[in-house]
Each structure stands twice: as C-alpha cells, then as structure tokens.
Scaffold this active site. Structure first.
Site, PDB file in Angstrom:
ATOM      1  N   TYR A  52       0.869  -1.199   0.000  1.00 26.82           N
ATOM      2  CA  TYR A  52       0.000   0.000   0.000  1.00 26.82           C
ATOM      3  C   TYR A  52       0.887   1.223   0.000  1.00 26.82           C
ATOM      4  O   TYR A  52       1.830   1.314   0.786  1.00 26.82           O
ATOM      5  CB  TYR A  52      -0.906   0.022   1.255  1.00 26.82           C
ATOM      6  N   GLU A  54      -0.327   4.875  -0.624  1.00 29.00           N
ATOM      7  CA  GLU A  54      -1.084   6.113  -0.903  1.00 29.00           C
ATOM      8  C   GLU A  54      -0.170   7.320  -0.825  1.00 29.00           C
ATOM      9  O   GLU A  54       0.652   7.434   0.082  1.00 29.00           O
ATOM     10  CB  GLU A  54      -2.221   6.268   0.113  1.00 29.00           C
ATOM     11  N   ASP A 198      -5.657  13.159 -25.959  1.00 24.45           N
ATOM     12  CA  ASP A 198      -5.797  11.790 -25.453  1.00 24.45           C
ATOM     13  C   ASP A 198      -5.236  10.863 -26.534  1.00 24.45           C
ATOM     14  O   ASP A 198      -5.908  10.534 -27.511  1.00 24.45           O
ATOM     15  CB  ASP A 198      -7.271  11.478 -25.174  1.00 24.45           C
ATOM     16  N   THR A 224      -3.473   5.665 -22.411  1.00 26.18           N
ATOM     17  CA  THR A 224      -3.441   4.339 -21.791  1.00 26.18           C
ATOM     18  C   THR A 224      -2.056   3.773 -22.092  1.00 26.18           C
ATOM     19  O   THR A 224      -1.366   4.232 -23.003  1.00 26.18           O
ATOM     20  CB  THR A 224      -4.510   3.403 -22.394  1.00 26.18           C
ATOM     21  N   LYS A 227      -2.247  -0.161 -25.185  1.00 32.30           N
ATOM     22  CA  LYS A 227      -2.655  -0.352 -26.584  1.00 32.30           C
ATOM     23  C   LYS A 227      -1.380  -0.441 -27.437  1.00 32.30           C
ATOM     24  O   LYS A 227      -0.596  -1.357 -27.247  1.00 32.30           O
ATOM     25  CB  LYS A 227      -3.598   0.764 -27.004  1.00 32.30           C
ATOM     26  N   ARG A 233      -2.236  -2.844 -18.514  1.00 31.08           N
ATOM     27  CA  ARG A 233      -3.347  -1.888 -18.467  1.00 31.08           C
ATOM     28  C   ARG A 233      -2.941  -0.797 -17.480  1.00 31.08           C
ATOM     29  O   ARG A 233      -2.413  -1.081 -16.412  1.00 31.08           O
ATOM     30  CB  ARG A 233      -4.629  -2.577 -18.010  1.00 31.08           C
TER      31      ARG A 233
HETATM   32  C1  LIG Z   1      -9.043   7.414 -26.810  1.00 31.00           C
HETATM   33  C2  LIG Z   1      -9.302   6.598 -25.576  1.00 31.00           C
HETATM   34  N1  LIG Z   1      -9.273   7.191 -24.369  1.00 31.00           N
HETATM   35  C3  LIG Z   1      -9.508   6.509 -23.233  1.00 31.00           C
HETATM   36  C4  LIG Z   1      -9.782   5.170 -23.253  1.00 31.00           C
HETATM   37  C5  LIG Z   1     -10.119   4.477 -21.969  1.00 31.00           C
HETATM   38  O1  LIG Z   1      -9.232   3.551 -21.560  1.00 31.00           O
HETATM   39  P1  LIG Z   1      -9.618   2.382 -20.524  1.00 31.00           P
HETATM   40  O2  LIG Z   1     -10.411   1.391 -21.303  1.00 31.00           O
HETATM   41  O3  LIG Z   1      -8.299   1.905 -20.061  1.00 31.00           O
HETATM   42  O4  LIG Z   1     -10.421   3.011 -19.425  1.00 31.00           O
HETATM   43  C6  LIG Z   1      -9.822   4.498 -24.476  1.00 31.00           C
HETATM   44  C7  LIG Z   1     -10.115   3.044 -24.500  1.00 31.00           C
HETATM   45  O5  LIG Z   1     -10.502   2.446 -25.431  1.00 31.00           O
HETATM   46  C8  LIG Z   1      -9.593   5.229 -25.669  1.00 31.00           C
HETATM   47  O6  LIG Z   1      -9.656   4.644 -26.872  1.00 31.00           O
END
Ligand SMILES: Cc1ncc(COP(=O)(O)O)c(C=O)c1O
Length: 440
Positions: A52, A54, A198, A224, A227, A233
């Site tokens: 843990y 935090e 993003d 993320t 991918k 993850r």
């Molecule tokens: C552009 C984009 N942002 C955020 C996410 C969210 O990711 P997670 O599935 O890990 O919550 C995704 C997932 O497919 C995504 O394609």
C-alpha cells in the site's frame, strides 16, 4: 502460500490456459489490444501487488515505501523522457480514470464544459458523452467528422467559439487519420480552452515518430499504456511545457485529482510494469515495430479495398481501419460475430452518420498492433484481407431490420447459422495453422 495457481485453483488455471490458446490461435485484430512482453507480465505479477503506498514518492501515508518510491520515480523519469514532458502522473488505474482526473483537476462540476468528438463518430465515452460520468457531472458539447470521414477543423473552430469549452479533447478511439494537434491548439488558444490530447490509441506511434507528437501543442496529454504502447493496463497523465506555462499549478491539481480526488493506493505492480514497457518502447526494435504496424495497416487497407470494402476516409495513416459494411449488406454485429467464428477477432463499430443503433452498427474496426507484435509483415496482409472477404461473403445479405423485436429474433437465427457454417469453420482452421507460424 507455496501452492501454484494450478494446485490452488484449477478452475481459474484452466480458464487462463484456454484463453491463452485462444489468443494464440486467432488473428487478434482489435486495434486497442496487444500482446505484452514476458518482462511486463513478470513485473505485473510480482510481489509489488502486496504493498500500500497512498501518496507520491517521498510523500506517502504509509511506511515501507522506499523501494516503491524508486520504482515510481523510474516510471516517471522514463515517461518524461520518452514523451518529452516535464511532468507525469503514473498512478491513474486506466485511461478512463485518467481522463476523469483531468476534468476533476480543472473543471467546476455543473458549469464548465468539455468539447470532445462524439462517440458515434469515433470519440471515447470519457470525452463528455452523456452516458458517461464525464458528460453527467460536467457540461459537454460534442463535435462530429466531415462527410469525408476526416476531422473538419473549421467546423470544430466554429463550435468552440460558440460553446466556449474549458477543455477541448483531441484524440480518438476510431479515427484512422493523422491528428493535426497544431490546428487543435490554435482553436483552443482562440477560445481560451486547455487542449487535452488523449493519445491512448496512438501513443506507441507517437514515441516512435510514426505520428506527430502533441507535446509542442497540447497542455495536457493522457494515454493508456496497454494499446500500441504494449504495456500493462494503466495510464499516464502528462503536463507539457506549454501547459506548465499556461498554469504552473497543473501538476499539483492533477496529483490532487488522483489522490485524494479519485483514488486511494496506486497499483505498484502496474507502475513497475509500466516502467518496463516504457523502457521497451525506447528501444530501436520498438521503433521498427511501430513503423511495421503502420506499414501493415496501409497494405491491409489497400488489400481490403481490392475486395470492394468501403473504408471510412478511404484508408488509414495509423494502426487502425474502419470499414463501412453497408455496401456488403451486412451489419457490423453479424460481421464481427462471423469473423470471430472464422478466426478473425475484431469489433463492431459505428461509422460516421450511422443510422443503426450502437449494438447493431454498420461497421467494423480492426487494427494491426497485435498481429505485428507476432511478426506478421506486409506479405501476410493479403492473406488476411482474403480471409476477411471469404467470411464476409458468407454472411452477405444478413441485414438487420430497423424494427427492434424483429432484430432480436433475426440476431438469434443469424448466430445459429453462422456458428454452423462449414466454410467459416474451415477458415478458422486455416487461420489457426497460419497463426502458429508466429509464436508468441
Ligand atoms: C481514446 C481513448 N481514451 C480513453 C480510453 C479508456 O481507456 P480504458 O479502457 O483503459 O479506461 C480508451 C479506451 O478504449 C480510448 O480509446
């Protein structure tokens, strides 16, 4: 304590083994999936899960965190270097909580606005869709694509001027073309909004120089790590030099949004595995891998067009392809189901201006990150397009009714027919033999 998973819980052990075999025996073409390395999995499955911690390095609420501090700092340092940013938070548990953390850091619930691409056009739920907490707790306005399937920057600018969002999100789930972050940043500057890039889908391409980086243009970058980046993850939230200049408090606001705002203890095993993935992503062999992802996707797109598949925007610049199946007279749900029976795993997807509901959309989405990890190259893409065509040909003319009850009945019948289709079962066998030439 010393019993193995097999001894302790043979049920779960056997299910994992079955899933392992499935992952080996099919063409895994969901563009957001990948095969992580053994090293990443080793870190993920390590004793770090016991701890843990935090708080943040040197500022923890619990004792015993000297080594965890080092691990988190290594992950931070590698991410900063790879993405050329001055600040990163590595604790968000996944992409969705990372985006939510940015909104919690910067927006007043109920009065500040997010502007993101509509889900129906390839945006993500967390870009302010009404079904998501991000669209329920904050105001949102959603933009769309042009008729040609490309981003329409003039229309986005007009909407931003009218709607005055506080955050504009650039970065998508089902967009196959280059994103012009500079154009987005000009729009954001004009309306006084933060630009959030993003890059969850394209992060691996960005670090390898296969897609322009948002670092000079965005204020904040989320991604993320599982991918194209090929890690566990997880997620990163980064602040750029530009963002720091605009608001020097951004790092503190983001850290506070994660904890105490949204989370408790970070997943230290995940942090370590992210660090490993970032190290891998900085190598020359990763750069070659990312370049091969794009080469494969482009060749696959051309091959699919030879079989008269209608690609949204006409092709791809990145790792993914969106196919509009209307000309094949088959629905995305039926197609995706049939493809899985035939050995090709991808997902049904809406296409721009789709008239069908999300559960039975008109398209499918596929990508090359996972099959490229297995070592497949341009010469293999022709075979894949051929198999996709054979499978779709078998289910052509299985269109869904626009009536809800009729649709449910049709779906049941289609599934039964598809599961017993001999040609699909033969294709699945051929694909299994082919896939085994690319061991994981
Ligand atoms: C552009 C984009 N942002 C955020 C996410 C969210 O990711 P997670 O599935 O890990 O919550 C995704 C997932 O497919 C995504 O394609």
């Amino acid at each position: 304590m010393l019993r193995t998973l097999r001894q302790e819980d043979s049920h779960i052990y056997n299910l994992i083994k079955r899933e392992e075999k499935r992952q080996v025996d099919v063409l895994e073409m969901i563009p957001s999936e990948n095969y992580t390395s053994k090293a990443v999995m080793e870190a993920l499955g390590s004793i770090l899960t016991n701890k843990y911690s935090e708080g943040y390095p040197k500022r923890r609420y619990y004792q015993g965190n000297t080594i965890i501090d080092e691990i988190e700092q290594v992950a931070q340092g590698r991410a900063k270097k790879l993405f050329a940013v001055p600040f990163v938070n590595v604790q968000a548990l996944s992409g969705s909580p990372a985006n939510l953390a940015v909104y919690v850091a910067l927006l007043k619930p109920g009065s500040d606005k997010i502007m993101g691409l509509s889900l129906a056009f390839g945006g993500h739920l967390t870009h302010g869709q009404p079904q998501s907490a991000t669209g329920k707790f904050f105001l949102s306005t959603l933009y769309t694509l042009g008729k040609d399937g490309y981003l329409d920057y003039d229309a986005i600018e007009k909407q931003a001027i009218k709607e005055k969002p506080k955050i504009i999100v650039a970065g998508f789930t089902a967009y196959a073309r280059i994103i012009d972050f500079e154009k987005f940043s000009k729009i954001a500057e004009k309306v006084g909004a933060y630009l959030l890039a993003d890059i969850s889908h394209i992060a691996g391409l960005v670090v390898a120089g296969e897609h322009p980086s948002p670092t000079p243009y965005a204020d904040i970058i989320t991604t993320t790590t599982h991918k194209t980046l090929r890690g566990p993850r997880g997620a990163l939230i980064m602040v750029t030099e530009k963002g720091l200049k605009k608001n020097p408090e951004l790092p503190k606001l983001i850290d506070m949004a994660i904890i105490p705002g949204l989370q408790g203890g970070p997943h230290d095993n995940q942090t370590a595995a992210i660090a490993v993935a970032l190290k891998e992503a900085s190598t020359l062999s990763y750069k070659k891998y990312a370049s091969q992802i794009v080469k494969n996707a482009k060749v696959l797109a051309d091959e699919l067009k030879r079989y008269n598949f209608d690609l949204v925007s006409g092709g791809t610049d990145n790792h993914l392809i969106l196919i509009d199946l209307k000309n094949k007279k088959v629905n995305g749900a039926v197609a995706a189901f049939a493809l899985e029976v035939g050995g090709v795993v991808l997902n049904k997807n809406g296409v721009p201006f789709d008239r069908m509901p999300p559960f039975y959309p008109s398209g499918i989405r596929l990508g090359t990150p996972a099959i490229t990890t297995r070592g497949m190259k341009e010469k293999d893409m022709g075979k894949i397009a051929y198999w996709i065509d054979i499978i779709i040909d078998e289910v052509q003319d299985m269109e869904m009714s626009s009536n809800k009850e009729e649709r449910t009945e049709q779906w049941k019948n289609y599934k039964k027919n598809v599961m017993n289709n001999k040609k699909l079962l033969v294709t699945a066998k051929e694909i299994q033999t082919f896939c085994r030439k690319f061991p994981l």
